[in-house]
Design a protein around this motif. Structure first.
Motif, PDB file in Angstrom:
ATOM      1  N   TRP A 242       9.468  31.893 -44.921  1.00 24.36           N
ATOM      2  CA  TRP A 242       9.552  30.656 -44.140  1.00 24.36           C
ATOM      3  C   TRP A 242      10.826  30.621 -43.304  1.00 24.36           C
ATOM      4  O   TRP A 242      10.791  30.243 -42.127  1.00 24.36           O
ATOM      5  N   VAL A 243      11.935  31.025 -43.902  1.00 22.10           N
ATOM      6  CA  VAL A 243      13.211  31.023 -43.185  1.00 22.10           C
ATOM      7  C   VAL A 243      13.167  31.975 -42.005  1.00 22.10           C
ATOM      8  O   VAL A 243      13.592  31.635 -40.882  1.00 22.10           O
ATOM      9  N   PHE A 244      12.624  33.160 -42.226  1.00 24.10           N
ATOM     10  CA  PHE A 244      12.593  34.154 -41.140  1.00 24.10           C
ATOM     11  C   PHE A 244      11.599  33.766 -40.054  1.00 24.10           C
ATOM     12  O   PHE A 244      11.794  34.102 -38.878  1.00 24.10           O
ATOM     13  N   ILE A 245      10.546  33.043 -40.412  1.00 19.01           N
ATOM     14  CA  ILE A 245       9.619  32.535 -39.393  1.00 19.01           C
ATOM     15  C   ILE A 245      10.316  31.494 -38.521  1.00 19.01           C
ATOM     16  O   ILE A 245      10.172  31.506 -37.288  1.00 19.01           O
ATOM     17  N   LEU A 256      21.028  31.951 -40.675  1.00 19.81           N
ATOM     18  CA  LEU A 256      20.378  31.536 -41.912  1.00 19.81           C
ATOM     19  C   LEU A 256      19.669  32.699 -42.619  1.00 19.81           C
ATOM     20  O   LEU A 256      19.231  32.565 -43.767  1.00 19.81           O
ATOM     21  N   ALA A 257      19.581  33.840 -41.935  1.00 20.89           N
ATOM     22  CA  ALA A 257      19.022  35.030 -42.578  1.00 20.89           C
ATOM     23  C   ALA A 257      19.882  35.494 -43.749  1.00 20.89           C
ATOM     24  O   ALA A 257      19.456  36.329 -44.550  1.00 20.89           O
ATOM     25  N   ILE A 258      21.071  34.913 -43.865  1.00 14.26           N
ATOM     26  CA  ILE A 258      21.974  35.248 -44.970  1.00 14.26           C
ATOM     27  C   ILE A 258      21.336  34.943 -46.326  1.00 14.26           C
ATOM     28  O   ILE A 258      21.775  35.471 -47.353  1.00 14.26           O
ATOM     29  N   VAL A 259      20.277  34.132 -46.329  1.00 14.55           N
ATOM     30  CA  VAL A 259      19.616  33.801 -47.606  1.00 14.55           C
ATOM     31  C   VAL A 259      19.064  35.033 -48.304  1.00 14.55           C
ATOM     32  O   VAL A 259      18.825  35.012 -49.514  1.00 14.55           O
ATOM     33  N   VAL A 260      18.868  36.105 -47.559  1.00 12.97           N
ATOM     34  CA  VAL A 260      18.316  37.324 -48.159  1.00 12.97           C
ATOM     35  C   VAL A 260      19.226  37.862 -49.266  1.00 12.97           C
ATOM     36  O   VAL A 260      18.770  38.599 -50.148  1.00 12.97           O
ATOM     37  N   LEU A 261      20.502  37.475 -49.244  1.00 12.08           N
ATOM     38  CA  LEU A 261      21.432  37.930 -50.282  1.00 12.08           C
ATOM     39  C   LEU A 261      21.069  37.386 -51.662  1.00 12.08           C
ATOM     40  O   LEU A 261      21.523  37.906 -52.677  1.00 12.08           O
ATOM     41  N   LEU A 299      23.433  29.390 -49.560  1.00  8.20           N
ATOM     42  CA  LEU A 299      23.487  30.308 -48.417  1.00  8.20           C
ATOM     43  C   LEU A 299      22.854  29.687 -47.172  1.00  8.20           C
ATOM     44  O   LEU A 299      23.320  29.921 -46.048  1.00  8.20           O
ATOM     45  N   LEU A 300      21.799  28.891 -47.365  1.00  7.90           N
ATOM     46  CA  LEU A 300      21.231  28.167 -46.227  1.00  7.90           C
ATOM     47  C   LEU A 300      22.278  27.247 -45.612  1.00  7.90           C
ATOM     48  O   LEU A 300      22.417  27.173 -44.384  1.00  7.90           O
ATOM     49  N   SER A 301      23.015  26.557 -46.460  1.00  9.29           N
ATOM     50  CA  SER A 301      24.052  25.633 -45.992  1.00  9.29           C
ATOM     51  C   SER A 301      25.165  26.398 -45.268  1.00  9.29           C
ATOM     52  O   SER A 301      25.646  25.956 -44.216  1.00  9.29           O
ATOM     53  N   VAL A 302      25.558  27.535 -45.819  1.00 10.70           N
ATOM     54  CA  VAL A 302      26.575  28.374 -45.166  1.00 10.70           C
ATOM     55  C   VAL A 302      26.076  28.857 -43.808  1.00 10.70           C
ATOM     56  O   VAL A 302      26.817  28.840 -42.821  1.00 10.70           O
ATOM     57  N   GLY A 303      24.815  29.280 -43.754  1.00  8.31           N
ATOM     58  CA  GLY A 303      24.238  29.735 -42.497  1.00  8.31           C
ATOM     59  C   GLY A 303      24.217  28.644 -41.443  1.00  8.31           C
ATOM     60  O   GLY A 303      24.507  28.879 -40.266  1.00  8.31           O
ATOM     61  N   LEU A 304      23.890  27.426 -41.864  1.00  7.08           N
ATOM     62  CA  LEU A 304      23.907  26.290 -40.937  1.00  7.08           C
ATOM     63  C   LEU A 304      25.305  26.029 -40.418  1.00  7.08           C
ATOM     64  O   LEU A 304      25.503  25.757 -39.219  1.00  7.08           O
ATOM     65  N   TYR A 305      26.277  26.111 -41.306  1.00  5.97           N
ATOM     66  CA  TYR A 305      27.673  25.865 -40.919  1.00  5.97           C
ATOM     67  C   TYR A 305      28.155  26.942 -39.940  1.00  5.97           C
ATOM     68  O   TYR A 305      28.790  26.630 -38.931  1.00  5.97           O
TER      69      TYR A 305
END
Length: 310
Positions: A242-245, A256-261, A299-305
């Motif tokens: 969903w994030v990558f879409i 936000l692709a950082i969530v893959v970690l 990580l989603l929050s970090v990506g947004l920031y």
């Protein structure tokens, strides 16, 4: 016939130990309340300056409601005879530590009372519609294990938990900062809805055999263990996809692709259930599921920031 709840309590010598009271809140579940508030606030950064008073009030109220829900769970699991001294998990303060059931119930209502006061502060500075939504969330927290037909006994527990403790908290946290709800905030909240539901599914996979004996009809019981594990894996896959879409559709920042970690935790959670038969053997997989939600949301929050800054 339902078994009678145990009435011979062990000595309460440990009940004054702060660790016992801390465990009563089931702290490993509290991130399910913390992460949505953080994420909803991070989403609002692009639209407005953050009001930290509202942020901390929302965070405290969410944590208190989650802790109270866990205490209602503790109380009603005891009353229905589900908890014994041999039960696996962090629960069992009543049967193992000698805390009186009425004390647990009163403490839960006390936490609800404090969260209502925090809700007044939030409503006074935003909208009184938040009060209605907050009361509905509190009702779900109580009726999850309370009432004549607890939500926990049905196949809808994951959906209620994911919506009320995941998506809805994100949207309220976003609204009290930005004064609106956007399509982006709804879309970004969807993976957390799934992952909060996954925490409950993991719990129900662990407790599948015991829940079946007590007449529960959880999703894990209806699907069977193999089907439930496959569903858990699917929930993880959909959350990441969903994030990558959203990134591919240019709705959110590539940061936000950082969530893959966080993916290794999801893999560990799924594999941790395979081939395990005893509840104790599945505890690490349960823990990894909760950690996946925590790390993913953080990580989603970090990506947004990062997307906001750069």
């Amino acid at each position: 016939m339902q078994p009678q709840a145990q009435t011979n309590f062990p000595p309460a010598s440990n009940s004054k130990n702060w660790r016992v009271w801390w465990q009563l809140t089931r702290p490993h579940t509290l991130t399910a309340a913390f992460v949505p508030v953080l994420l909803g606030t991070a989403l609002a950064m692009e639209l407005t300056e953050i009001n930290f008073g509202l942020f901390f009030a929302m965070l405290a109220a969410s944590l208190l409601i989650q802790a109270a829900t866990n205490m209602f769970n503790e109380y009603y699991d005891f009353k229905r005879g589900l908890d014994t001294e041999d039960s696996v998990g962090i629960g069992g303060a009543i049967v193992r530590e000698g805390i009186k059931p009425k004390t647990v119930l009163n403490l839960a209502f006390g936490l609800y009372g404090i969260s209502i006061l925090l809700g007044f502060y939030i409503c006074m500075n935003t909208s009184w519609w938040i009060a209605a939504i907050g009361l509905a969330s509190m009702a779900v927290g109580y009726f999850y294990t309370g009432g004549p037909l607890p939500i926990a006994y049905t196949p809808f527990g994951e959906l209620f938990a994911g919506f009320f403790m995941g998506m809805l908290i994100i949207l309220i946290s976003f609204y009290i900062q930005a004064g609106t709800v956007t399509s982006t905030s709804i879309l970004v909240s969807f993976p957390i809805l799934i992952l909060v539901g996954a925490i409950l599914l993991a719990n129900n996979i662990r407790d599948l055999d015991g829940d079946k004996e007590f007449g529960r009809k959880t999703l894990a019981i209806l699907l069977g263990k193999k089907g439930a594990i496959n569903l858990l894996a699917g929930m993880f896959i959909v959350s990441y996809a969903w994030v990558f879409i959203l990134i591919a559709m240019n709705i959110i920042s590539p940061w936000l692709a950082i969530v893959v970690l966080s993916a290794p935790k999801a893999i560990k959670a799924t594999k941790g259930f395979i081939g395990k038969t005893l509840p104790m053997q599945m505890m690490p997989a349960m823990k990894a599921t909760a950690q996946t939600n925590t790390i993913f949301g953080f990580l989603l929050s970090v990506g947004l920031y990062l997307g906001y800054l750069l």
